[in-house]
Scaffold this active site. Structure first.
Site, PDB file in Angstrom:
ATOM      1  N   THR A 125       4.447   4.787  67.877  1.00  0.00           N
ATOM      2  CA  THR A 125       4.353   3.458  68.497  1.00  0.00           C
ATOM      3  C   THR A 125       3.088   3.408  69.346  1.00  0.00           C
ATOM      4  OG1 THR A 125       5.308   1.944  70.128  1.00  0.00           O
ATOM      5  CG2 THR A 125       5.910   4.244  70.366  1.00  0.00           C
TER       6      THR A 125
ATOM      7  N   ARG B  16       3.191  16.718  52.345  1.00  0.00           N
ATOM      8  CA  ARG B  16       2.447  17.913  51.925  1.00  0.00           C
ATOM      9  C   ARG B  16       3.121  19.197  52.423  1.00  0.00           C
ATOM     10  NH1 ARG B  16      -3.231  16.125  51.025  1.00  0.00           N
ATOM     11  NH2 ARG B  16      -2.918  14.576  49.372  1.00  0.00           N
TER      12      ARG B  16
ATOM     13  N   ASP C 278       5.877   4.528  74.955  1.00  0.00           N
ATOM     14  CA  ASP C 278       7.041   4.317  75.831  1.00  0.00           C
ATOM     15  C   ASP C 278       8.234   5.176  75.439  1.00  0.00           C
ATOM     16  OD1 ASP C 278       7.616   3.099  73.419  1.00  0.00           O
ATOM     17  OD2 ASP C 278       8.327   1.228  74.287  1.00  0.00           O
TER      18      ASP C 278
ATOM     19  N   ARG D 274       4.796  -3.782  75.433  1.00  0.00           N
ATOM     20  CA  ARG D 274       6.185  -4.220  75.664  1.00  0.00           C
ATOM     21  C   ARG D 274       6.573  -4.023  77.125  1.00  0.00           C
ATOM     22  NH1 ARG D 274       9.933  -5.513  71.584  1.00  0.00           N
ATOM     23  NH2 ARG D 274       8.853  -4.325  70.017  1.00  0.00           N
TER      24      ARG D 274
ATOM     25  N   ARG E 157      11.786  -4.537  61.258  1.00  0.00           N
ATOM     26  CA  ARG E 157      12.735  -4.620  62.361  1.00  0.00           C
ATOM     27  C   ARG E 157      14.036  -5.086  61.696  1.00  0.00           C
ATOM     28  NH1 ARG E 157       9.405  -3.627  66.659  1.00  0.00           N
ATOM     29  NH2 ARG E 157       7.428  -4.734  66.742  1.00  0.00           N
TER      30      ARG E 157
ATOM     31  N   GLY F  71       7.563  -1.455  65.056  1.00  0.00           N
ATOM     32  CA  GLY F  71       6.152  -1.854  64.962  1.00  0.00           C
ATOM     33  C   GLY F  71       5.336  -0.733  64.352  1.00  0.00           C
TER      34      GLY F  71
ATOM     35  N   ASP G  63       2.910   1.850  72.022  1.00  0.00           N
ATOM     36  CA  ASP G  63       3.280   1.574  73.412  1.00  0.00           C
ATOM     37  C   ASP G  63       3.337   2.808  74.321  1.00  0.00           C
ATOM     38  OD1 ASP G  63       3.542  -1.041  72.660  1.00  0.00           O
ATOM     39  OD2 ASP G  63       5.723  -1.003  72.473  1.00  0.00           O
TER      40      ASP G  63
ATOM     41  N   GLN H  53      -4.508  -4.717  68.278  1.00  0.00           N
ATOM     42  CA  GLN H  53      -4.245  -3.406  68.896  1.00  0.00           C
ATOM     43  C   GLN H  53      -3.369  -2.524  68.011  1.00  0.00           C
ATOM     44  OE1 GLN H  53      -3.499  -4.236  73.491  1.00  0.00           O
ATOM     45  NE2 GLN H  53      -3.011  -5.999  72.237  1.00  0.00           N
TER      46      GLN H  53
ATOM     47  N   ALA I 260       1.565  14.342  56.175  1.00  0.00           N
ATOM     48  CA  ALA I 260       1.850  15.715  56.600  1.00  0.00           C
ATOM     49  C   ALA I 260       3.273  16.112  56.208  1.00  0.00           C
ATOM     50  CB  ALA I 260       1.659  15.838  58.109  1.00  0.00           C
TER      51      ALA I 260
ATOM     52  N   ASP J  54      10.947   3.481  70.337  1.00  0.00           N
ATOM     53  CA  ASP J  54      12.197   3.702  71.077  1.00  0.00           C
ATOM     54  C   ASP J  54      13.412   3.121  70.333  1.00  0.00           C
ATOM     55  OD1 ASP J  54      11.135   1.185  71.562  1.00  0.00           O
ATOM     56  OD2 ASP J  54      11.977   1.042  73.577  1.00  0.00           O
TER      57      ASP J  54
HETATM   58  N1  LIG Z   1      20.591   0.390  69.330  1.00  0.00           N
HETATM   59  C1  LIG Z   1      20.189   0.658  68.090  1.00  0.00           C
HETATM   60  N2  LIG Z   1      21.007   1.301  67.236  1.00  0.00           N
HETATM   61  C2  LIG Z   1      20.634   1.580  65.978  1.00  0.00           C
HETATM   62  N3  LIG Z   1      19.435   1.215  65.460  1.00  0.00           N
HETATM   63  C3  LIG Z   1      18.577   0.574  66.257  1.00  0.00           C
HETATM   64  C4  LIG Z   1      18.903   0.258  67.610  1.00  0.00           C
HETATM   65  N4  LIG Z   1      17.833  -0.377  68.158  1.00  0.00           N
HETATM   66  C5  LIG Z   1      16.907  -0.454  67.193  1.00  0.00           C
HETATM   67  N5  LIG Z   1      17.348   0.107  66.049  1.00  0.00           N
HETATM   68  C6  LIG Z   1      16.638   0.164  64.754  1.00  0.00           C
HETATM   69  O1  LIG Z   1      15.284   0.525  64.939  1.00  0.00           O
HETATM   70  C7  LIG Z   1      14.431  -0.526  64.454  1.00  0.00           C
HETATM   71  C8  LIG Z   1      13.148  -0.549  65.178  1.00  0.00           C
HETATM   72  O2  LIG Z   1      13.356  -0.820  66.554  1.00  0.00           O
HETATM   73  P1  LIG Z   1      12.291  -1.680  67.368  1.00  0.00           P
HETATM   74  O3  LIG Z   1      12.728  -1.695  68.782  1.00  0.00           O
HETATM   75  O4  LIG Z   1      12.095  -2.978  66.680  1.00  0.00           O
HETATM   76  O5  LIG Z   1      10.915  -0.923  67.180  1.00  0.00           O
HETATM   77  P2  LIG Z   1      10.416   0.505  67.683  1.00  0.00           P
HETATM   78  O6  LIG Z   1      11.182   1.562  66.984  1.00  0.00           O
HETATM   79  O7  LIG Z   1       8.983   0.510  67.270  1.00  0.00           O
HETATM   80  O8  LIG Z   1      10.599   0.546  69.170  1.00  0.00           O
HETATM   81  C9  LIG Z   1      15.294  -1.773  64.612  1.00  0.00           C
HETATM   82  O9  LIG Z   1      14.828  -2.835  63.835  1.00  0.00           O
HETATM   83  C10 LIG Z   1      16.646  -1.243  64.133  1.00  0.00           C
HETATM   84  O10 LIG Z   1      16.667  -1.132  62.736  1.00  0.00           O
HETATM   85  O1  LIG Z   2       4.876  -7.191  66.078  1.00  0.00           O
HETATM   86  P1  LIG Z   2       5.879  -7.948  66.859  1.00  0.00           P
HETATM   87  O2  LIG Z   2       7.207  -7.956  66.201  1.00  0.00           O
HETATM   88  O3  LIG Z   2       5.362  -9.283  67.223  1.00  0.00           O
HETATM   89  O4  LIG Z   2       6.148  -7.168  68.223  1.00  0.00           O
HETATM   90  C1  LIG Z   2       5.212  -7.020  69.220  1.00  0.00           C
HETATM   91  C2  LIG Z   2       5.574  -5.789  69.983  1.00  0.00           C
HETATM   92  O5  LIG Z   2       5.358  -4.646  69.162  1.00  0.00           O
HETATM   93  C3  LIG Z   2       4.476  -3.747  69.790  1.00  0.00           C
HETATM   94  O6  LIG Z   2       3.159  -3.995  69.324  1.00  0.00           O
HETATM   95  C4  LIG Z   2       4.820  -2.327  69.401  1.00  0.00           C
HETATM   96  O7  LIG Z   2       6.138  -2.044  69.830  1.00  0.00           O
HETATM   97  P2  LIG Z   2       7.122  -1.126  68.993  1.00  0.00           P
HETATM   98  O8  LIG Z   2       6.354   0.101  68.615  1.00  0.00           O
HETATM   99  O9  LIG Z   2       8.261  -0.849  69.932  1.00  0.00           O
HETATM  100  O10 LIG Z   2       7.568  -1.875  67.807  1.00  0.00           O
HETATM  101  C5  LIG Z   2       4.613  -4.061  71.285  1.00  0.00           C
HETATM  102  O11 LIG Z   2       3.489  -3.642  72.010  1.00  0.00           O
HETATM  103  C6  LIG Z   2       4.770  -5.554  71.232  1.00  0.00           C
HETATM  104  O12 LIG Z   2       5.468  -6.003  72.374  1.00  0.00           O
HETATM  105 MG   LIG Z   3       9.471   0.077  70.948  1.00  0.00          MG
END
Ligand SMILES: Nc1ncnc2c1ncn2[C@@H]1O[C@H](COP(=O)(O)OP(=O)(O)O)[C@@H](O)[C@H]1O
Ligand SMILES: O=P(O)(O)OC[C@H]1O[C@](O)(COP(=O)(O)O)[C@@H](O)[C@@H]1O
Ligand SMILES: [Mg+2]
Length: 335
Positions: A125, A25, A129, A171, A72, A11, A127, A252, A22, A103
């Protein structure tokens, strides 16, 4: 290292552009070459990789979203995807990569580390988290946006003596709900980290009106349940107030980043480059007690590493915890 790359993944979050700027640069300042990767891990695997210059990041610091796009891309959780990505990086002569994401993206950075490719994680992110940092890039802006929205809802809520459930993002984490809820003076905050009793909630709403309140604002973290589900439960438990639900959703995630997010992103972006310049990969940059810190991405909990591997499965060593002192605080000051 002489040539590095940067990507944004998962996200989007306000401040990601400031972080990319940053990285670019600082890398140029250090005499390194820097490449952008479009669409996160999807672009890495597809070879959507191009050189970035100082002027290419001009005017980006104040923009929300990410100009490198995000994605994603579940295929990166598979070994085949990871190896294909590394092959593309090597083909472009890239020796280290900065991954700005949440994460999930950190899981990807962990796999790169496992395969011996130097990666630096920056927490991007809304979140908040992510392990290894007190705050993530984008959290402050998202909280500010949610808070401003709740302020507006409070105006109309008071005029009609209504109860509002305001569902916020996060999330599985309650951080946005806690910060926006306390900042906006919410009557109740519900987070996934803390169980709640619906009967107590209804009693508290009734008490509020009895004690002269002219509205009741419940800030609900999406990780608990949806606003519509909570509304049903409250009604079934005997709430007779005029109830409305408002889901704030993706507003948000957008908007111009706050000063805090821009500064945090700039600081962390520059640190990522310093680490790669020293030839150090496999690290995640965080902020702890207002100082930048680095944690190993892969290793044991004792080493302070974010993840370890158990028969090839990723284990999060110290999962993120929302600050429950804030939960308690709201109970104490919201009646
Ligand atoms: N277990 C995993 N192993 C390797 N790559 C992952 C794994 N989980 C997520 N990813 C990679 O990171 C991307 C982003 O993860 P996602 O959970 O969608 O968002 P965020 O990084 O914001 O939490 C995924 O679409 C995938 O490409
Ligand atoms: O934009 P999407 O794919 O609908 O996902 C919504 C989710 O992404 C977020 O906005 C951000 O989460 P990530 O940073 O883990 O991607 C969460 O708060 C929410 O649950
Ligand atoms: Mg996340």
């Amino acid at each position: 290292m002489k040539r590095i790359a940067v990507l944004t993944s998962g996200g989007d979050a306000p401040g990601m552009n400031a972080a990319i700027r940053a990285v670019v640069r600082k890398a140029i300042y250090e005499g390194m070459e820097v490449f952008g990767i479009n669409y996160g891990y999807a672009g890495m695997v597809a070879g959507d990789i191009f050189p970035l210059a100082s002027r290419g990041v001009g005017g980006k610091i104040s923009q929300g979203g990410t100009f490198l796009y995000s994605a994603r891309f579940p295929e990166f959780a598979e070994l085949e995807g990871q190896l294909a990505g590394i092959e593309q990086l090597k083909k472009h002569g890239i020796e280290g990569v900065v991954v700005i994401g949440g994460d999930g993206s950190y899981h990807g950075a962990m796999r790169l580390t496992e395969h011996g490719f130097p990666a630096i994680g920056l927490p991007g992110t809304i979140d908040n988290d992510i392990v290894g940092t007190d705050y993530t890039i984008g959290f402050d802006t998202a909280v500010t946006t949610a808070l401003e929205a709740i302020d507006k809802i409070r105006d109309t809520s008071s005029s009609h003596k209504r109860t509002f459930i305001v569902e916020v993002m996060g999330r599985h984490a309650g951080d946005i709900a806690l910060w926006a809820g306390i900042g906006a003076g919410a009557d109740e905050i519900l987070i996934p980290e803390q169980d709640f009793d619906v009967n107590e909630l209804v009693a508290s709403i009734k008490n509020g009106y009895k004690n002269g309140k002219n509205h009741n604002i419940i800030v609900l973290a999406e990780g608990v349940m949806t606003g519509a589900e909570l509304a049903e439960k409250i009604k079934a438990a005997g709430d007779d107030s005029d109830l409305r639900v408002s889901t704030l959703g993706h507003i948000q995630r957008g908007g111009t980043p706050t000063a805090r997010d821009r500064v945090l992103a700039s600081w962390m972006g520059a640190r990522a480059v310093e680490l790669l310049k020293e030839g150090r990969g496999g690290l995640a940059v965080g902020i702890h007690n207002e100082k930048l810190v680095e944690s190993p991405i892969l290793g044991t909990a004792e080493e302070g590493a974010l993840f370890s591997l158990d028969n090839g499965k990723i284990v999060v060593n110290n999962p993120h915890k929302a600050n429950l002192d804030l939960y308690k605080l709201n109970k104490e000051i919201s009646s």
